[in-house]
Design a protein around this motif. Structure first.
Motif: not given
Length: 706
Positions: A575-592
């Motif tokens: 789920w974390i990967i899915f939301v990051c790929v689709n632009g909903y990761g926010g700070p999580i995606n920025w960090f990863l």
């Protein structure tokens, strides 16, 4: 399909260890040497001279040898003497050559001794009467033995008595021509008279590591790799710098081993739109967690304060270390995800079946070069880089395993054939990963077809079948009911480790469907689900920690934890990967997605293979057991992280990357048909997009995926 999958998995899961090492034979060492040097008459002559005429030499032997361990009340039952001081003894007197020999003996605790009055003057060196443990200390140490059967003081597997599991491990420095019994009787006391019992473990002498054919093979192969790197780098420098020719016209094969090109590509931080950027952070953090966890694991085998170490491991303060094994399922999940995500872009189901040999060969060749180099190193030169009192126990043992069972590791069969005697212990993961890839076409054939209904049906059936088979096995397996069987029958079992891989297949197909468009999720909904997933991560870690406690006896809950915690971990991560790929990761995606994770991610495969070897090498040179504290362990962990990353970087640049280019060219030559003149553009496009799963075209995917 479901029946076939269950049959294959159950068939594999029933194959257990059939090959074992003879513990009495350590052929990386010259074991015959220890017998050849023994001479009873010469021993008596040397002992008599030392005892009567050379008190200083006698003090050197006693000082380098047996004494009562310090910290017995903390559980330390190990004293390693002074390894180098003992082997450095070399005196020539009266036509005698008196040399030191380092030996280890194990002594049962709480023996009944009859100390002779004549022994009083030697008590300052060693008093056997002090080898006594109180009942509370014995009970605490018994728990440590149950938790870590490889601990230095846990020698016996007899569970009938607590005392039978706990023994002192003491060093003894003796003249080279003598046995330990002759030396103890000659220097200290009459063994029979006072009733002192012990058992020899091993002895060491200088120059007891004979050269073997594998050592010469290793030198030749490593020298050839170095020569190829030198020649390839020189060619690139000559072409680009000296002759100043167009870099694009350089021969790609001739620069495949170039240090300049390979290091530059590894250090390249330019983003790639075809890659899932958040995977870099996940992969890097996962491998770093593996390294830190293994530092605590190795220290746990040689602790100077094992009672404290056990109590800490049973406290909530240790949850971030004791649950580190969950991170391996991160790699199983990523492996399944990328398998579908990459292959679905390049192949159809029929093309997969048509090119199935290339599909398997591509996977095996990708991992082979670095794995082969690490296996060769551990079978040869790893035994020569250093030495120490624990060398026999760790590094010699590792070398012995690799000289015997190198082929099971290279064939990825070690978790079936010799799970307890694995060459390069961490490769159990690679074995299961390869085996899962071998089974994956059963599902991929339907996933790569045109029908989404059949694709989803195949994925769901495979996942449910994997979960059902794993859960049934865990609840019904008799061997799993014994803690000592956990590693062989659960941890390295393809049946119990498969579910996260199949969860990865599901997410890989989901990401493939949304490859060219973004999923639309309501802000409140995705935030709620993300918070739930983060809470689920914490709950999984808590349950894993709770289930591993020594006093947790609920077998039903333990079986549930074993069955579902790892698939839930993969589900949450997906789920974390899915939301990051689709632009909903926010700070999580920025960090990863930070560039800082790119290099650790790219070298993660080599880092995974080499880090334990480096740890065992360093800790095998320890002159005394390691006093465990969290701070000192973390200090060691950061040191091993940098050392392992340094070695892994060059392994990736000088071994993995060059062979990736060569294998890529090989696949291109094999897969190409002889084109007509007017068909060149079309065939070139075909080679890029897929007659075989060209993961090798994506260099970053090649050198980062474990």
């Amino acid at each position: 399909m479901k029946t076939l999958l269950l049959f294959l998995i159950f068939n594999y899961s029933k194959t257990w260890a059939k090959l074992y090492l003879d513990d009495k034979i350590k052929f990386p060492l010259d074991t015959d040497l220890y017998e050849r040097v023994l001479d009873h008459q010469e021993c008596n002559k040397q002992l008599g001279y030392i005892r009567r005429n050379d008190s200083l030499l006698m003090s050197r032997f006693l000082d380098a040898g047996m004494r009562v361990p310090r910290g017995i009340l903390l559980g330390n039952l190990v004293d390693l003497g002074n390894y180098y001081q003992c082997l450095d003894i070399h005196e020539s007197v009266k036509e005698m050559s008196i040399e030191g020999k380092y030996c280890m003996i194990k002594v049962p605790v709480n023996q009944n001794f009859k100390i002779d009055a004549s022994f009083e003057k030697f008590k300052y060196n060693f008093d056997p009467g002090t080898l006594f443990l109180h009942a509370e200390t014995i009970e605490n140490l018994a728990l440590e033995c149950l938790q870590s059967i490889y601990n230095l003081f846990c020698f016996s597997n007899n569970q009938s008595s607590l005392l039978s599991n706990i023994q002192f491990n003491l060093a003894l420095c003796v003249p080279k021509v003598c046995t330990t019994e002759e030396t103890i009787s000659g220097f200290l006391f009459n063994l029979t008279a006072i009733g002192f019992k012990y058992e020899d473990v091993y002895c060491r002498l200088p120059n007891d590591k004979p050269w073997a054919p594998v050592d010469y093979i290793a030198i030749i192969i490593f020298s050839l790799l170095g020569l190829l790197t030198l020649l390839s780098t020189s060619y690139e420098v000559y072409h680009n710098v000296i002759c100043k020719k167009d870099p694009k016209r350089v021969n790609e094969i001739l620069i495949s081993f170039s240090a300049l090109t390979n290091c530059r590509r590894l250090l390249d931080m330019n983003p790639n739109s075809d890659n899932i950027s958040c995977l870099d952070g996940i992969r890097a953090l996962a491998i770093l967690w593996v390294v830190v966890g293994h530092v605590f694991y190795v220290i746990g085998h040689i602790p100077a304060n094992p009672i404290y170490a056990v109590k800490w491991s049973q406290s909530y303060e240790s949850i971030w270390i004791t649950t580190a094994s969950l991170t391996v399922d991160t790699f199983f999940f990523i492996s399944g995800l990328l398998l579908v995500y990459i292959t679905a872009k390049k192949l159809t189901g029929r093309e997969l079946v048509k090119n199935l040999p290339f599909f398997y060969l591509n996977r095996l060749l990708r991992m082979f070069p670095v794995l082969a180099v690490v296996v060769l190193y551990e079978a040869s030169l790893a035994n020569r880089v250093a030495d120490g009192p624990l060398w026999h126990r760790f590094m010699v043992d590792s070398t012995h395993k690799c000289r015997q069972f190198w082929w099971t590791t290279l064939l990825h069969l070690q978790n079936f054939i010799n799970p307890e005697q694995v060459c390069v212990g961490v490769t159990w993961y690679l074995a299961i990963d390869v085996q899962l890839h071998i089974l994956s076409p059963i599902v991929l054939f339907w996933v790569l077809g045109r029908s989404k209904t059949l694709a989803w049906s195949a994925l769901i059936v495979a996942l449910c079948a994997s979960l059902a088979a794993s859960t049934t096995y865990i609840f019904t397996s008799e061997p799993l009911k014994e803690t000592s069987n956990y590693f062989v029958y659960y941890y390295v079992n393809i049946l119990t480790r498969a579910p996260p891989f199949f969860v990865g297949l599901v997410y890989g197909y989901l990401l493939h469907l949304w490859r060219k468009r973004k999923a639309r999720i309501h802000t409140i909904l995705h935030r709620f689900i993300t918070l739930f997933i983060i809470s689920l991560f914490m709950l999984i870690m808590y349950c894993k920690f709770k289930g591993d406690l020594l006093d947790f006896q609920n077998k039903t809950l333990k079986s549930l934890f074993h069955s579902f915690l790892r698939p839930l971990w993969a589900l949450s991560l997906g789920w974390i990967i899915f939301v990051c790929v689709n632009g909903y990761g926010g700070p999580i995606n920025w960090f990863l997605s930070l560039n800082i994770w790119k290099i650790p991610a790219r070298i993660s495969y080599a880092l995974y293979l080499i880090h334990m070897t480096l740890m065992m090498t360093v800790y095998s040179t320890s002159l005394q057991p390691v006093f465990f504290t969290v701070g000192s362990a973390m200090f060691d962990a950061f040191g091993f992280l940098w050392l392992s990353m340094f070695v892994a970087f060059f392994l990736t640049a000088f071994v993995d990357a060059p062979f990736a280019i060569l294998f890529k060219k090989l696949f291109e030559c094999v897969s190409k048909k002889k084109p007509r003149t007017n068909e060149k553009p079309r065939i070139a496009e075909s080679n890029q997009n897929g007659t075989i799963p060209q993961v090798l075209h994506k260099r970053e995917n090649l050198i980062t995926k474990i």
